[in-house]
Design an enzyme around this catalytic site. Structure first.
Site, PDB file in Angstrom:
ATOM      1  N   CYS A  82       0.830  -1.207   0.000  1.00 32.03           N
ATOM      2  CA  CYS A  82       0.000   0.000   0.000  1.00 32.03           C
ATOM      3  C   CYS A  82       0.868   1.262   0.000  1.00 32.03           C
ATOM      4  O   CYS A  82       1.596   1.504  -0.946  1.00 32.03           O
ATOM      5  CB  CYS A  82      -0.987  -0.042   1.168  1.00 32.03           C
ATOM      6  SG  CYS A  82      -2.290   1.183   1.029  1.00 32.03           S
ATOM      7  N   HIS A 193      -4.066  -4.878  -0.214  1.00 33.58           N
ATOM      8  CA  HIS A 193      -3.703  -5.404   1.103  1.00 33.58           C
ATOM      9  C   HIS A 193      -3.778  -6.931   1.082  1.00 33.58           C
ATOM     10  O   HIS A 193      -4.854  -7.495   1.234  1.00 33.58           O
ATOM     11  CB  HIS A 193      -4.652  -4.845   2.165  1.00 33.58           C
ATOM     12  CG  HIS A 193      -4.416  -3.401   2.427  1.00 33.58           C
ATOM     13  ND1 HIS A 193      -3.501  -2.954   3.352  1.00 33.58           N
ATOM     14  CD2 HIS A 193      -4.920  -2.304   1.841  1.00 33.58           C
ATOM     15  CE1 HIS A 193      -3.468  -1.641   3.345  1.00 33.58           C
ATOM     16  NE2 HIS A 193      -4.331  -1.205   2.437  1.00 33.58           N
ATOM     17  N   GLU A 195      -2.937  -8.934   3.295  1.00 36.30           N
ATOM     18  CA  GLU A 195      -3.356  -9.426   4.621  1.00 36.30           C
ATOM     19  C   GLU A 195      -4.874  -9.372   4.804  1.00 36.30           C
ATOM     20  O   GLU A 195      -5.405  -9.905   5.768  1.00 36.30           O
ATOM     21  CB  GLU A 195      -2.646  -8.635   5.718  1.00 36.30           C
ATOM     22  CG  GLU A 195      -3.136  -7.214   5.964  1.00 36.30           C
ATOM     23  CD  GLU A 195      -2.598  -6.157   4.991  1.00 36.30           C
ATOM     24  OE1 GLU A 195      -2.057  -6.526   3.922  1.00 36.30           O
ATOM     25  OE2 GLU A 195      -2.743  -4.960   5.304  1.00 36.30           O
TER      26      GLU A 195
END
Lengths: 215, 257
Positions: A82, A193, A195
């Site tokens: 990011c 992202h 995650e």
């Protein structure tokens, strides 16, 4: 035992990325650190970031961790995420122009206002938020077991424009096709992202945990 | 092809249990929040929203534990709302593993709180929740007002102006609930959803009133919402998230399958 260091320079929440890495790297040691020596002793480095680029760069300079990112980028597998991706370029338009780390030549620009999509020309919202497709532009070990066009979770208003088209590892359509993933030698940087991107995201992190820095 | 429209199941959590009431009465128990979250993740939910409706402050810790547990095993965005009144509340939820927080009543009392929160944590994690109720008569130009306290307290604030002001102060997303439709299963207030979505640059999540899969489709196509939020149609096994997504995809809506 190989280790993965997540650089903690005071920009946002590192809980999610640490949890996700721990999930895929059971045998690995995941550390969240602001200590240069500890970060540089790790085999792999994750450079995360959320928020505004000016604050991000200010914190990196203040802590001296900008040097650590530069050294890691020169020596070991580095994953930018990011804002951590955007900071790798030369300059960002955000905050009236912010000088960045200049590791990958190029700039960061804002999505144009009144961005439109489709035949009826519906207006696209900014930030670009949600699950969008990532179209791989090259073969790369980081793409192992990630189907072409997989969706990942994005939230951002600015995007990278690298100078060398060969640094673009994936593009994503949002009114325009923007560079959503950059890859250069031992550096892999994603605008989304991983995650927060469920199976595809965890697969990408798992690939990073096993990546030796070759393409 | 491009950005997918999102389906977000919402879990109202009271003292560590998922509950769902119809018009705030007849509360039904819908299970353990961690188990419910796990199921929705497996079914393909795009995000999860937890709304802490615990009345007593001594049970607030319960919500923290729920978020911690869910964040440790579910890798999609998590939003937590309810009782977010100060910067420390946001910090606590983010530390527990939330990605976004929903701010509702606190924004009405102090709009600057939204700016403070967005400056500190970034707009990407600030969702402003707006509870709106139609105040115009049927023969008048439609007009909606912001209500607080679960739709009981009028504020005199126009919903459209409020949404624009919240975005100007840093809201990264609007969670829009129609208090006229919430719990009715009659479908979203489409006119309201469309009006707010057209008025702001940020994504809008439509909420309140979903009873069928067609309602989800209407919210996206007619209401121009970027995401749809629902609770009871998913909680009690009427539809799975996967069924809802396939239904939407069959009607030409781009979803993550």
């Amino acid at each position: 035992m190989t280790s993965i260091a997540i650089i903690d320079y005071g920009m946002g929440n590192l809980h999610s990325i640490a949890k996700a890495l721990e999930h895929v790297a059971s045998k690995e040691r995941v550390i969240v650190s602001s200590q240069p020596a500890q970060i540089l002793a790790a085999d792999r480095v994750v450079f995360p970031g959320v928020g505004a680029i000016r604050d991000c760069m200010a914190e990196l300079m203040r802590s001296g961790l900008n040097e650590v990112v530069l050294q890691a980028a020169a020596t070991k597998p580095l994953l930018g995420v990011c804002l951590g991706m955007q900071a790798l370029l030369n300059i960002s338009e955000e905050n009236q122009g912010t000088e960045c780390l200049g590791i990958i030549p190029g700039k960061v620009v804002r999505f144009p206002e009144e961005l439109q999509e489709g035949a009826e020309g519906s207006r696209l919202k900014i930030p670009h938020m949600g699950w969008n497709q990532v179209h791989q532009q090259c073969s790369h070990s980081m793409w192992t077991d990630i189907p072409a066009g997989s969706r990942f979770y994005f939230v951002h208003s600015y995007y990278a424009v690298p100078e060398r088209v060969t640094d673009i590892a994936a593009v994503t359509p949002y009114g325009i096709d923007f560079a959503s993933v950059l890859a250069h030698e031992n550096i892999f940087a994603v605008q989304f992202h991983p995650e927060k991107s469920q199976h595809a995201g965890l697969q990408l992190l798992s690939n990073f945990v096993h990546w030796n820095g070759d393409i | 092809m491009g950005l997918a429209k999102r389906i977000i199941p919402c879990m109202d959590v009271d003292a560590g249990r998922v509950v769902k009431g119809v018009k705030f009465v007849d509360i039904r128990d819908a299970g353990d929040p961690v188990e419910v979250a796990r199921r929705y993740d497996m079914e393909g939910a795009d995000e999860l929203t937890f709304l802490d409706i615990t009345a007593s402050s001594d049970q607030r810790e319960t919500m923290i534990h729920v978020v911690e547990q869910v964040a440790g095993e579910v890798f999609i965005p998590l939003t937590v709302g309810g009782g977010i009144r100060e910067v420390a509340d946001i910090q606590r939820m983010l530390n527990a593993g939330a990605d976004k927080v929903g701010i509702n009543t606190a924004a009405v009392f102090d709009p600057e709180f939204v700016k403070q929160a967005a400056d500190r944590f970034g707009s990407q994690c600030i969702v402003v929740a707006i509870d709106a109720k139609r105040v115009s008569r049927n023969d008048e130009k439609p007009c909606w007002e912001i209500f607080t306290h679960g739709g009981r307290k009028p504020t005199g604030i126009d919903a459209l102006e409020w949404a624009q002001r919240m975005v100007a102060l840093g809201a990264g997303e609007i969670l829009l609930t129609s208090m006229d439709r919430d719990g009715t299963r009659d479908g979203f207030d489409i006119a309201l959803t469309r009006a707010i979505s057209d008025a702001v640059s940020v994504p809008v999540i439509a909420s309140g009133g979903v009873g069928t899969l067609d309602h989800l489709v209407e919210g996206i196509i007619d209401g121009k919402a970027d995401a749809v939020l629902a609770a009871s149609i998913f909680h009690f096994g009427e539809y799975s998230i996967g069924e809802a997504k396939r239904y939407m995809a069959d009607r030409g809506i781009e979803v993550r399958l």
